[in-house]
Structure formats: C-alpha cells, structure tokens
Design a protein around this motif. Structure first.
Motif, mmCIF file in Angstrom:
data_model
loop_
_atom_site.group_PDB
_atom_site.id
_atom_site.type_symbol
_atom_site.label_atom_id
_atom_site.label_comp_id
_atom_site.label_asym_id
_atom_site.label_seq_id
_atom_site.Cartn_x
_atom_site.Cartn_y
_atom_site.Cartn_z
ATOM 1 N N SER A 164 -6.659 -3.909 -1.125
ATOM 2 C CA SER A 164 -6.204 -4.491 -2.393
ATOM 3 C C SER A 164 -6.857 -3.818 -3.586
ATOM 4 N N ALA A 165 -8.098 -3.394 -3.423
ATOM 5 C CA ALA A 165 -8.812 -2.733 -4.514
ATOM 6 C C ALA A 165 -8.455 -1.252 -4.628
ATOM 7 N N LYS A 166 -7.938 -0.666 -3.554
ATOM 8 C CA LYS A 166 -7.746 0.782 -3.528
ATOM 9 C C LYS A 166 -6.290 1.235 -3.606
ATOM 10 N N TYR A 167 -5.375 0.443 -3.055
ATOM 11 C CA TYR A 167 -3.979 0.875 -2.950
ATOM 12 C C TYR A 167 -3.042 -0.138 -3.608
ATOM 13 N N PRO A 168 -1.916 0.350 -4.124
ATOM 14 C CA PRO A 168 -0.947 -0.576 -4.730
ATOM 15 C C PRO A 168 -0.283 -1.470 -3.683
ATOM 16 N N ILE A 169 -0.114 -2.725 -4.047
ATOM 17 C CA ILE A 169 0.625 -3.670 -3.210
ATOM 18 C C ILE A 169 2.100 -3.516 -3.574
ATOM 19 N N VAL A 170 2.918 -3.241 -2.565
ATOM 20 C CA VAL A 170 4.338 -2.999 -2.837
ATOM 21 C C VAL A 170 5.243 -4.039 -2.204
ATOM 22 N N GLY A 171 4.686 -4.971 -1.454
ATOM 23 C CA GLY A 171 5.540 -5.985 -0.852
ATOM 24 C C GLY A 171 4.831 -6.831 0.164
ATOM 25 N N GLY A 172 5.656 -7.525 0.931
ATOM 26 C CA GLY A 172 5.159 -8.369 2.005
ATOM 27 C C GLY A 172 5.969 -8.104 3.262
ATOM 28 N N LEU A 173 5.373 -8.359 4.421
ATOM 29 C CA LEU A 173 6.049 -8.171 5.700
ATOM 30 C C LEU A 173 6.498 -9.528 6.217
ATOM 31 N N VAL A 174 7.763 -9.633 6.558
ATOM 32 C CA VAL A 174 8.342 -10.885 7.035
ATOM 33 C C VAL A 174 9.083 -10.644 8.347
ATOM 34 N N GLU A 175 9.398 -11.744 9.036
ATOM 35 C CA GLU A 175 10.176 -11.649 10.291
ATOM 36 C C GLU A 175 11.535 -11.068 10.012
#
Length: 175
Positions: A164-175
C-alpha cells in the motif's frame, strides 16, 4: 561624508569594485544560451512536466480470470497482483489489487515473486513461500485463508501495508 573620505578606508575601497560589478550584472544581465530563461512552451517553459504522463488506471473489480493476463510475461506489460486485507475480526475485508509494474525485477517472469504476478498472492505472502501450490487454481473459488495462523495473518498484513505504501492500488479481487 564625501566620496574621497569614504574611499580613504582600505576596506571601503576593496568593496567598491564588487558592488559596482553586482550593480552592472543587475542592470545588464547576460544569459548564456543554456541558462537563458524560457519564454514559451516550445522553449521549455514547462520543463517540469514529465516527457509522458503515466497511464491512468481506474479502480476496478477484477475476477481471477481478468487478473491473470496481467502476469507481466510480455515485455513492457502491466503487472498486477492481489493481497488480502484482513480486518480486526480475522475475516477478509477485501483483496486489494496492486500495480507492481515498477517492481518488474521482483514480480516479472524472471523475478523472485514472478509466480504471484496476475494472481492472488495472499497465501504465498502470508507463508513466505514462492511455491506454485501457494496459488489457487484459476478454476477454483478464491482461497478463504481460514487455515492461516495468527503469525501468518500478521505477516500478510505487513505485506499489504508494504504494498500500500509502495505501489498504486488499482482495484479489488472478487469471485
């Protein structure tokens, strides 16, 4: 005080020359070609701007099949991976998808963590194992991670914070 009495002191005489030089430079500045200030966009007025802006990613929900193509095996391609975030109650709050393309040395095909690219890396990060069996098959439901020990959950939490501190968050993983 007259000019001749002011120049009688040797210190004053020594300071007159630098003061005159500075006054001349303020009144008649000359800019070498390399340091001439820019006056337009073409001349580099906006030289602080990057040569190209990075690709923008919109936050998106990924399935395991949508995440898998971001494995980074193609030169210059985007590399994504997911890590679960565990809440205070011990349940999975979400699986965060990170863009780790800048860490290609680690997450690319030749990298130490290369098998996690395009996948859910939660179990492998929790157990500090790079083995293939740490990955859930793409045709299986998402790993519940219920069998992880408290220490393994804390380890995965540490990895999630690191990412979280180093890389951009681009989404979430879902079923």
């Amino acid at each position: 005080m007259t000019i001749s009495s002011a120049l009688a002191n040797p210190l004053n005489t020594a300071l007159v020359i630098p003061i005159l030089y500075l006054l001349y430079r303020v009144l008649f500045p000359s800019f070498p070609e390399k340091t001439k200030p820019a006056t337009s966009y073409e001349e580099g007025l906006y030289n602080w701007a990057p040569p190209a802006h990075p690709k923008t990613r919109v936050y998106k929900k990924y399935t395991v099949h949508e995440l898998e193509p971001f494995h980074g095996r193609t030169e210059g391609s985007t590399i994504l991976l997911a890590i679960a975030r565990i809440g205070g109650d011990g349940n999975i709050e979400e699986r965060t998808v990170f863009d780790v393309t800048n860490g290609r040395n680690f997450y690319g095909p030749e990298g130490m963590y290369g098998n996690f690219a395009g996948r859910d890396a939660s179990r492998g990060m929790a157990k500090q194992s790079f083995d293939e069996e740490m990955l859930t098959a793409l045709d299986q439901p998402l790993d519940t991670l219920k069998d992880l020990t408290k220490a393994e959950i804390e380890n995965m939490h540490g990895w999630h914070q690191h990412f979280s501190a180093k890389y951009p968050i681009v989404g979430g993983l879902v079923e």
